[in-house]
Motif scaffolding. Structure first.
Motif, PDB file in Angstrom:
ATOM      1  N   VAL A   1       0.865  -1.176   0.000  1.00 23.67           N
ATOM      2  CA  VAL A   1       0.000   0.000   0.000  1.00 23.67           C
ATOM      3  C   VAL A   1       0.901   1.224   0.000  1.00 23.67           C
ATOM      4  CG1 VAL A   1      -1.632   1.367   1.339  1.00 23.67           C
ATOM      5  CG2 VAL A   1      -1.951  -1.100   1.144  1.00 23.67           C
TER       6      VAL A   1
ATOM      7  N   LEU B   1      -8.528   1.429  -2.641  1.00 20.70           N
ATOM      8  CA  LEU B   1      -9.022   0.293  -1.864  1.00 20.70           C
ATOM      9  C   LEU B   1     -10.307  -0.268  -2.472  1.00 20.70           C
ATOM     10  CD1 LEU B   1      -8.370   1.439   1.825  1.00 20.70           C
ATOM     11  CD2 LEU B   1      -6.798   0.445   0.147  1.00 20.70           C
TER      12      LEU B   1
ATOM     13  N   VAL C   1      -6.932   1.780   5.947  1.00 24.96           N
ATOM     14  CA  VAL C   1      -6.434   0.455   5.560  1.00 24.96           C
ATOM     15  C   VAL C   1      -6.597  -0.532   6.713  1.00 24.96           C
ATOM     16  CG1 VAL C   1      -4.427  -0.841   4.761  1.00 24.96           C
ATOM     17  CG2 VAL C   1      -4.800   1.499   3.953  1.00 24.96           C
TER      18      VAL C   1
ATOM     19  N   ARG D   1     -10.355  -1.263   7.215  1.00 22.71           N
ATOM     20  CA  ARG D   1     -10.981  -1.983   6.103  1.00 22.71           C
ATOM     21  C   ARG D   1     -10.662  -3.474   6.154  1.00 22.71           C
ATOM     22  NH1 ARG D   1     -12.696  -0.006   0.495  1.00 22.71           N
ATOM     23  NH2 ARG D   1     -13.428  -1.944  -0.445  1.00 22.71           N
TER      24      ARG D   1
END
Length: 531
Positions: free
Chosen positions: A79, A97, A149, A152
């Motif tokens: 990422v 994402l 992140v 999620r």
């Protein structure tokens, strides 16, 4: 009469006695310190192994289908900052994402891996693109980016891979450490601790000055740093002439251990040797490294694993699971690094199994996702078993599988609350048929339908975007056509074979349906009026 029968202790005897007592006191203190050190090391949990998986490189690695314990836990990478927005996290800089969920089915595949007992760590940074803290200068926005992140993917452990020019960015180094501390505090208040690992480049002499400063910044900001993982690879000129990759790696780890003891001491943290080893990890690049002539062999993997066990290393990883196999005969130059094979003859061995060795821990203790086949109320079957829930088109990302529908390679469907992708042409083959071997089934299970999902809406290409398929035309590899509104691309030369014609493993179709990502790109190009 006294015990010494009236005798006095001479000065020489007194000196000997004092020496003995001092020695016993030191031995006792030293032994107690060793016990404390060992207890502290063991309190960090069992050592764990998790290989890196490049999430965006093609062909995609099917990490959601682990075959051994050695590929059950993964470090999914990388990422980074989006190419269009400095504070937006993106996989490989190219997939937001949401786009990674739609185009790569990433969320679903992570859920599927966890169903099978696997763990996922997400790595930020890497050698290419920009780690978020180097581009996102707003402290609050940076925390938001990391948080998005972590939340999620419901992460318990993250990996910060800092290398290249990013190592020397001292402002970003401080910004990153402040963000990590804030995020750990947030997660702790929510009852979900967040473990943070640093991954840094190394030479046989240890960490660079910049690398040590990255560690020091984390400690200065009071980040609860789980450990420092060093990349035992790509040594270049720092590796002495004649020094093996194994010896360079063990030297690098030993030097890093010495350096970290000094970094921790300067931060006011007096940790013992065993604890420090437990806070370290190693990541070799298996097989052919990026540097010509640097080859990490199967034998080196065995011995590095033994070294890790001897020292009590807390973590082992490798770059990467995508590459953990012998290259095929059609790959001509093994000195050129491949994303899909190691470049060495592995025989029946896997680097993952050898490097995992005796490590039994896991990096991620997230909740296990729902079972692959949710069940509803009993239907009165003979055995009283529950039957699978009916699929609802309004809560399914892909069309519901139909008995009389023809599916070509790459088509995705939903059946019994799970998503599947067609491996080749299929008609009437039930995706979850329990009596068909996985290798013989035309369907591959991707993962479960996730809570709150809606149908993924794909753009419809305007008529004329690509020529209509014509049975009288010969097509070369890469040419695109339309059939019944669906775009296809030729995999090799073909003539007279319809894109929706039946294909098998032995006689595969020369056509491939465009992926969702390709379809979106094609629609964008068509909308801009360019070809």
């Amino acid at each position: 009469m006294g015990r010494f029968d009236g005798r006095r202790l001479s000065l020489p005897r007194l000196a000997v006695l004092v020496t003995v007592i001092a020695g016993l006191t030191y031995a006792g203190t030293s032994s107690w310190r060793y016990v404390q050190d060992a207890q502290a090391a063991s309190s960090n949990g069992a050592a764990w192994y998790a290989a890196y998986v490049d999430a965006t490189v093609t062909p995609l690695y099917e990490f959601e289908q682990p075959t051994t314990k050695a590929d059950r836990d993964i470090v999914l990478s990388f990422v980074v900052a989006s190419q269009t927005s400095t504070c937006e996290p993106a996989w490989g800089g190219a997939y937001s994402l949401d786009a990674a969920s739609d185009d790569l089915d990433l969320d679903r595949r992570i859920a599927r891996l966890r169903q099978q007992g696997g763990s996922v760590v997400v790595s930020f940074g890497g050698a290419v693109n920009s780690e978020l803290s180097t581009t996102c200068t707003d402290p609050a926005a940076l925390v938001d980016a990391y948080r998005s992140v972590v939340e999620r993917y419901d992460l318990r452990t993250i990996d910060l891979d800092i290398e290249g020019a990013q190592l020397g960015d001292t402002t970003a180094t401080t910004r990153r450490a402040v963000a990590m501390k804030a995020l750990q505090v947030e997660r702790a208040k929510a009852g979900k601790n967040l473990r943070v690992w640093l991954t840094l480049p190394v030479s046989p002499e240890g960490l660079s000055t910049e690398g040590r400063q990255v560690v020091a910044a984390m400690l200065e900001q009071k980040v609860d740093l789980s450990g420092v993982n060093v990349m035992t690879m790509d040594y270049g000129a720092s590796r002495a002439k004649g020094q093996s990759m194994l010896d360079a790696s063990t030297a690098a780890l030993t030097a890093t251990h010495r350096q970290l003891s000094q970094v921790y001491a300067r931060a006011g943290q007096d940790v013992g040797s065993a604890t420090l080893w437990r806070r370290m990890g190693a990541t070799p690049m298996v097989g052919q490294n990026d540097v010509p002539g640097e080859i990490f062999s199967i034998a080196a993997a065995r011995r590095l694993s033994a070294f890790a066990a001897e020292k009590g290393l807390g973590r082992m990883s490798m770059w990467s699971l995508n590459r953990d196999r012998t290259c095929g005969a059609n790959y001509p130059d093994l000195t050129v690094v491949s994303n899909s094979c190691s470049g060495v003859n592995q025989g029946s061995d896997s680097f993952a199994t050898l490097l995992r060795g005796t490590m039994t821990g896991t990096p991620d203790k997230t909740e296990v996702a729902p079972t692959a086949t949710p069940t509803g109320k009993p239907t009165g079957g003979r055995d009283g078993a529950d039957m699978p829930l009916a699929d609802d088109p309004s809560t399914s990302p892909y069309p519901i599988w139909a008995q009389d529908e023809t599916y070509v390679e790459g088509t995705r469907v939903v059946w019994h609350r799970n998503a599947y992708v067609a491996k080749w042409w299929s008609l009437g083959d039930v995706p979850d048929d329990p009596v068909v071997d996985e290798s013989a089934s035309p369907w591959r299970l991707i993962g479960p339908v996730l809570p709150g999902e809606k149908p993924i809406v794909l753009p419809v290409l305007p008529v004329g975007t690509y020529p209509a398929w014509d049975q009288d035309v010969a097509y070369r590899k890469g040419e695109r056509v339309m059939l019944k509104g669906t775009p296809f691309v030729a995999k090799w030369y073909s003539a007279g074979t319809s894109p929706d014609a039946r294909s098998t493993q032995n006689e595969p179709s020369p056509w491939r349906q465009l992926t969702d990502a390709e379809l979106r790109l094609a629609a964008k190009v068509a909308a801009e009026g360019t070809d």
